[in-house]
Design a protein around this motif. Structure first.
Motif, PDB file in Angstrom:
ATOM      1  N   LYS A  60      69.990 -32.520  21.078  1.00 46.34           N
ATOM      2  CA  LYS A  60      69.787 -31.726  19.856  1.00 46.34           C
ATOM      3  C   LYS A  60      68.351 -31.205  19.780  1.00 46.34           C
ATOM      4  N   SER A  61      67.894 -30.709  20.917  1.00 46.24           N
ATOM      5  CA  SER A  61      66.537 -30.185  21.043  1.00 46.24           C
ATOM      6  C   SER A  61      66.555 -29.125  22.138  1.00 46.24           C
ATOM      7  N   SER A  62      65.663 -28.157  22.014  1.00 52.11           N
ATOM      8  CA  SER A  62      65.640 -27.123  23.052  1.00 52.11           C
ATOM      9  C   SER A  62      64.459 -27.339  23.986  1.00 52.11           C
ATOM     10  N   CYS A  63      64.690 -26.954  25.212  1.00 55.79           N
ATOM     11  CA  CYS A  63      63.678 -27.074  26.257  1.00 55.79           C
ATOM     12  C   CYS A  63      63.325 -25.659  26.698  1.00 55.79           C
ATOM     13  N   LYS A  64      62.110 -25.250  26.391  1.00 57.80           N
ATOM     14  CA  LYS A  64      61.714 -23.873  26.703  1.00 57.80           C
ATOM     15  C   LYS A  64      61.778 -23.589  28.202  1.00 57.80           C
ATOM     16  N   ILE A  65      61.334 -24.516  29.008  1.00 54.67           N
ATOM     17  CA  ILE A  65      61.326 -24.289  30.453  1.00 54.67           C
ATOM     18  C   ILE A  65      62.754 -24.255  30.990  1.00 54.67           C
ATOM     19  N   CYS A  66      63.635 -25.070  30.405  1.00 61.58           N
ATOM     20  CA  CYS A  66      65.047 -25.039  30.797  1.00 61.58           C
ATOM     21  C   CYS A  66      65.672 -23.694  30.436  1.00 61.58           C
ATOM     22  N   LEU A  67      65.310 -23.183  29.275  1.00 59.17           N
ATOM     23  CA  LEU A  67      65.831 -21.878  28.861  1.00 59.17           C
ATOM     24  C   LEU A  67      65.304 -20.748  29.749  1.00 59.17           C
ATOM     25  N   ILE A  68      64.086 -20.898  30.242  1.00 61.76           N
ATOM     26  CA  ILE A  68      63.554 -19.906  31.180  1.00 61.76           C
ATOM     27  C   ILE A  68      64.342 -19.948  32.484  1.00 61.76           C
ATOM     28  N   ILE A  69      64.628 -21.149  32.972  1.00 61.16           N
ATOM     29  CA  ILE A  69      65.426 -21.275  34.201  1.00 61.16           C
ATOM     30  C   ILE A  69      66.819 -20.714  33.989  1.00 61.16           C
ATOM     31  N   ILE A  70      67.409 -20.988  32.836  1.00 58.79           N
ATOM     32  CA  ILE A  70      68.736 -20.429  32.524  1.00 58.79           C
ATOM     33  C   ILE A  70      68.676 -18.906  32.530  1.00 58.79           C
ATOM     34  N   THR A  71      67.623 -18.350  31.948  1.00 55.71           N
ATOM     35  CA  THR A  71      67.456 -16.893  31.940  1.00 55.71           C
ATOM     36  C   THR A  71      67.336 -16.353  33.365  1.00 55.71           C
ATOM     37  N   LEU A  72      66.586 -17.044  34.206  1.00 55.21           N
ATOM     38  CA  LEU A  72      66.461 -16.626  35.608  1.00 55.21           C
ATOM     39  C   LEU A  72      67.807 -16.681  36.322  1.00 55.21           C
ATOM     40  N   LEU A  73      68.586 -17.723  36.048  1.00 53.54           N
ATOM     41  CA  LEU A  73      69.914 -17.834  36.661  1.00 53.54           C
ATOM     42  C   LEU A  73      70.831 -16.701  36.204  1.00 53.54           C
ATOM     43  N   ILE A  74      70.741 -16.341  34.936  1.00 52.19           N
ATOM     44  CA  ILE A  74      71.553 -15.226  34.426  1.00 52.19           C
ATOM     45  C   ILE A  74      71.115 -13.915  35.084  1.00 52.19           C
ATOM     46  N   PHE A  75      69.798 -13.729  35.241  1.00 52.79           N
ATOM     47  CA  PHE A  75      69.312 -12.545  35.961  1.00 52.79           C
ATOM     48  C   PHE A  75      69.834 -12.527  37.392  1.00 52.79           C
ATOM     49  N   GLN A  76      69.863 -13.709  38.030  1.00 55.09           N
ATOM     50  CA  GLN A  76      70.406 -13.802  39.398  1.00 55.09           C
ATOM     51  C   GLN A  76      71.847 -13.330  39.439  1.00 55.09           C
ATOM     52  N   ILE A  77      72.633 -13.743  38.448  1.00 56.61           N
ATOM     53  CA  ILE A  77      74.037 -13.344  38.394  1.00 56.61           C
ATOM     54  C   ILE A  77      74.147 -11.831  38.248  1.00 56.61           C
ATOM     55  N   ILE A  78      73.344 -11.282  37.341  1.00 57.81           N
ATOM     56  CA  ILE A  78      73.380  -9.825  37.116  1.00 57.81           C
ATOM     57  C   ILE A  78      72.918  -9.077  38.368  1.00 57.81           C
ATOM     58  N   LEU A  79      71.819  -9.527  38.967  1.00 57.49           N
ATOM     59  CA  LEU A  79      71.302  -8.857  40.155  1.00 57.49           C
ATOM     60  C   LEU A  79      72.247  -8.975  41.347  1.00 57.49           C
ATOM     61  N   SER A  80      72.959 -10.082  41.425  1.00 55.50           N
ATOM     62  CA  SER A  80      73.874 -10.266  42.556  1.00 55.50           C
ATOM     63  C   SER A  80      75.007  -9.246  42.536  1.00 55.50           C
ATOM     64  N   ARG A  81      75.300  -8.706  41.387  1.00 55.16           N
ATOM     65  CA  ARG A  81      76.343  -7.674  41.285  1.00 55.16           C
ATOM     66  C   ARG A  81      75.922  -6.389  41.993  1.00 55.16           C
ATOM     67  N   PHE A  82      74.611  -6.196  42.168  1.00 62.75           N
ATOM     68  CA  PHE A  82      74.104  -4.976  42.780  1.00 62.75           C
ATOM     69  C   PHE A  82      73.838  -5.112  44.282  1.00 62.75           C
ATOM     70  N   LEU A  83      74.043  -6.320  44.812  1.00 63.31           N
ATOM     71  CA  LEU A  83      73.857  -6.509  46.246  1.00 63.31           C
ATOM     72  C   LEU A  83      74.927  -5.753  47.014  1.00 63.31           C
ATOM     73  N   ILE A  84      74.544  -5.222  48.121  1.00 63.93           N
ATOM     74  CA  ILE A  84      75.513  -4.547  48.980  1.00 63.93           C
ATOM     75  C   ILE A  84      76.297  -5.628  49.705  1.00 63.93           C
ATOM     76  N   ALA A  85      77.593  -5.582  49.548  1.00 63.88           N
ATOM     77  CA  ALA A  85      78.457  -6.603  50.131  1.00 63.88           C
ATOM     78  C   ALA A  85      78.622  -6.369  51.630  1.00 63.88           C
ATOM     79  N   VAL A  86      77.969  -7.212  52.396  1.00 56.15           N
ATOM     80  CA  VAL A  86      78.130  -7.192  53.845  1.00 56.15           C
ATOM     81  C   VAL A  86      79.257  -8.175  54.158  1.00 56.15           C
ATOM     82  N   PRO A  87      80.187  -7.819  54.997  1.00 57.53           N
ATOM     83  CA  PRO A  87      81.291  -8.746  55.297  1.00 57.53           C
ATOM     84  C   PRO A  87      80.774 -10.114  55.737  1.00 57.53           C
TER      85      PRO A  87
END
Length: 157
Positions: free
Chosen positions: A104-131
């Protein structure tokens, strides 16, 4: 770039376990000389995951280091990077669960990592899919195994 920031932050968290204080984490999490306990350390220490002695924060380091190596040195692994980034959704929900319902507490650094992971997910959509080739899968597994083993080794020291 997102992965490199993730490596830096994850390494700073990893170093804290060994008593190396980080000015970056201290400024983000609110550590001061008078107040050494913060919501960040409370959340990170309450993590109940323990695989080979590793916590979720350790897996963050393993994930980002592996992604950096695969992305920079092995560009033919783009599909595997996309799949891996989607797997992190489990870690995101687990971290949010710990923060909201357990501590029942927030962790700022954890939220930053979560944000980075979400950015990774979004950016991965733009990767060119090599077989996917079996060699790329083997390279990825080997890279993950080496990083995973290295973090376990350093953690045991």
């Amino acid at each position: 770039m997102v992965s490199i920031i993730g490596v830096y932050i994850s390494f700073e968290i990893f170093s804290e376990k060994f008593g190396i204080t980080s000015k970056t984490l201290n400024s983000i999490c609110g550590h001061t000389e008078k107040k050494t306990d913060s919501s960040c350390s409370k959340i990170i220490n309450s993590d109940s995951i323990n695989v080979f002695g590793l916590k979720l924060s350790d897996f963050s380091l393993i994930y980002f280091v592996t992604i950096v190596i695969l992305g920079l040195l092995l560009p033919n692994t783009s599909v595997l990077l996309q799949i891996t980034s989607w797997v992190t959704v489990v870690a995101i929900f687990y971290s949010l669960y710990i923060q909201i319902f357990v501590e029942k507490s927030s962790c700022k650094i954890c939220l930053i990592i979560i944000t980075l992971l979400i950015f990774q997910i979004i950016l991965s959509r733009f990767l060119i899919a090599v077989p996917i080739s079996s060699f790329a899968v083997l390279e990825s597994i080997l890279t993950f195994a080496v990083v995973f083993t290295g973090v376990i080794y350093i953690n045991d020291l």
